[in-house]
Scaffold this active site. Structure first.
Site, PDB file in Angstrom:
ATOM      1  N   HIS A 116       0.809  -1.228   0.000  1.00  0.00           N
ATOM      2  CA  HIS A 116       0.000   0.000   0.000  1.00  0.00           C
ATOM      3  C   HIS A 116       0.842   1.279   0.000  1.00  0.00           C
ATOM      4  CE1 HIS A 116      -3.581  -2.256   0.092  1.00  0.00           C
ATOM      5  NE2 HIS A 116      -3.735  -2.400   1.391  1.00  0.00           N
ATOM      6  N   HIS A 190      -9.662   2.468   0.537  1.00  0.00           N
ATOM      7  CA  HIS A 190      -9.598   1.332   1.464  1.00  0.00           C
ATOM      8  C   HIS A 190     -10.617   1.442   2.598  1.00  0.00           C
ATOM      9  CE1 HIS A 190      -7.903  -2.064   3.591  1.00  0.00           C
ATOM     10  NE2 HIS A 190      -6.910  -2.178   2.723  1.00  0.00           N
ATOM     11  N   GLU A 330     -11.684  -3.288  -2.764  1.00  0.00           N
ATOM     12  CA  GLU A 330     -10.757  -2.291  -3.316  1.00  0.00           C
ATOM     13  C   GLU A 330     -10.597  -2.526  -4.818  1.00  0.00           C
ATOM     14  OE1 GLU A 330      -7.149  -2.760  -0.694  1.00  0.00           O
ATOM     15  OE2 GLU A 330      -8.613  -4.121   0.227  1.00  0.00           O
TER      16      GLU A 330
END
Length: 367
Positions: A116, A190, A330
């Protein structure tokens, strides 16, 4: 009775450690659906959605105060509640990739791998924010400049994310980016959802449909093996709606590796153009009757069933977030694409503009 007009307002939300002030923007549509967003991490702090009787509940996991997002316990666990993710959503194996023979090294913040966007990803940046109002919608435009070498990535990346809350109870998210040097880009959102209301319990009875015939299986570190595998006869097959918890504890190697669902599904896009929205997923809550549909221009969607929530974080309602307290969907390109030549490319060149579009549509069915 005439509906009230949509509106957007802001209020102080707190201060960062360096003294910068952080705001909280409140967006309300004509149906009373309400969204609160902070430019810190582009984080969706709350999302209040009506059920079939018009009752509003906050359906995203998160906190009441900025300091909760800055607290060491949250930073260590870092479940990315409601945050914008960049430069690269999901995992990159070995925390490195190569472009034209040159290797770029990234922070390893998930074992030996990069997750991420790194230790200081876009979820920990203060974005510039500008509120806007349109006919039948209100929104927030967020911009961020990521300098060359940021978290090891090449090129200066200028990113823009546009949140629009429409009067048809849709949350529309448009991503755009440009770069000064070729670099991987994979932006996503997210949020963790519980359509019966955050803090109301687990999401295992939510009925989920994912419009995917294949997925990218993973190794023990949740890195894709490089193949797209059929979902036929798999407990990961959600083409027919099924309760999330129905098969989550089956003795299946992929479920065991993720401690539940934490996998990228390859969306059935058919002949749709690259920029065209297609239905990727639909979720229906058993108690409230709320329905969420996810439409996207992306080729993949990561379904995560909140497997690593452990009760150590307490949310807005004062209830600890236990395992499966929320789920994430996502929209994305596939994990580890920079190291997987057979996956759709995530490389953005200076001559191109990165564009991605996702739309969450909320409704309800009578209970």
């Amino acid at each position: 009775m005439q509906k009230p007009p949509s509106s957007v307002s802001s209020a102080p939300f707190g201060q960062l450690d360096d003294g910068r002030e952080v705001a909280l923007y409140r967006l309300v549509n004509a149906n009373g659906m309400e969204m609160a967003v902070t430019p810190y991490g582009g984080t969706i702090v709350s999302l209040k959605v009506p059920d079939d009787e018009g009752n509003l509940d906050d359906i995203v996991l998160g906190f009441e105060h900025l300091e909760d997002y800055l607290a060491p316990a949250y930073q260590r666990a870092n479940p990315y509640f409601g945050a914008l993710i960049g430069r690269y959503g999901n995992r990159i194996a070995g925390a490195s990739f190569s472009i034209d023979g040159k290797t770029y090294r990234l922070p390893a913040n998930d074992g030996d791998n990069h997750l991420h966007g790194g230790t200081q990803g876009f979820d920990r940046r203060l974005w510039q924010a500008q509120a806007f109002e349109e006919e039948h919608a209100v929104g927030l435009l967020l911009t961020l400049e990521s300098p060359d070498g940021d978290q090891g990535y090449p090129g200066t990346l200028r990113a823009q994310v546009r949140y629009t809350l429409a009067d048809d109870n849709a949350l529309d998210i448009r991503y755009e980016a440009s770069t000064t040097a070729t670099t991987p880009v994979n932006l996503t959102q997210h949020s963790y959802f519980n359509l019966d209301g955050e803090g109301s319990g687990d999401i295992l009875a939510h009925r989920l449909m994912i419009n995917a015939s294949g997925f990218t299986p993973v190794d023990d570190a949740l890195i894709p093996l490089g193949e797209v595998r059929s979902l036929d006869n798999s407990p990961l097959d959600f083409r027919t709606p099924v309760a999330i918890g129905r098969r989550i504890d089956e003795d299946d190697q992929q479920l065991l590796k993720g401690k539940g669902y934490d996998h990228n599904f390859v969306i059935n896009r058919g002949e749709a153009a690259a920029e065209e929205l297609v239905l990727a997923a639909r979720v229906e809550a058993p108690l409230s009757g709320r329905v969420m549909e996810v439409y996207t221009s992306e080729p993949g969607i990561q379904f995560y069933s909140g497997n690593f929530l452990d009760g150590s974080l307490t949310g807005k309602s004062g209830v600890p977030y236990q395992q499966h307290s929320g789920f994430a969907l996502e929209t994305q390109h596939y994990p580890d694409s920079p190291n997987q030549p057979d996956f759709p490319s995530t490389l953005l060149t200076p001559e191109e503009t990165y564009l991605s579009h996702t739309r969450y549509v909320f409704s309800s069915v009578p209970q």
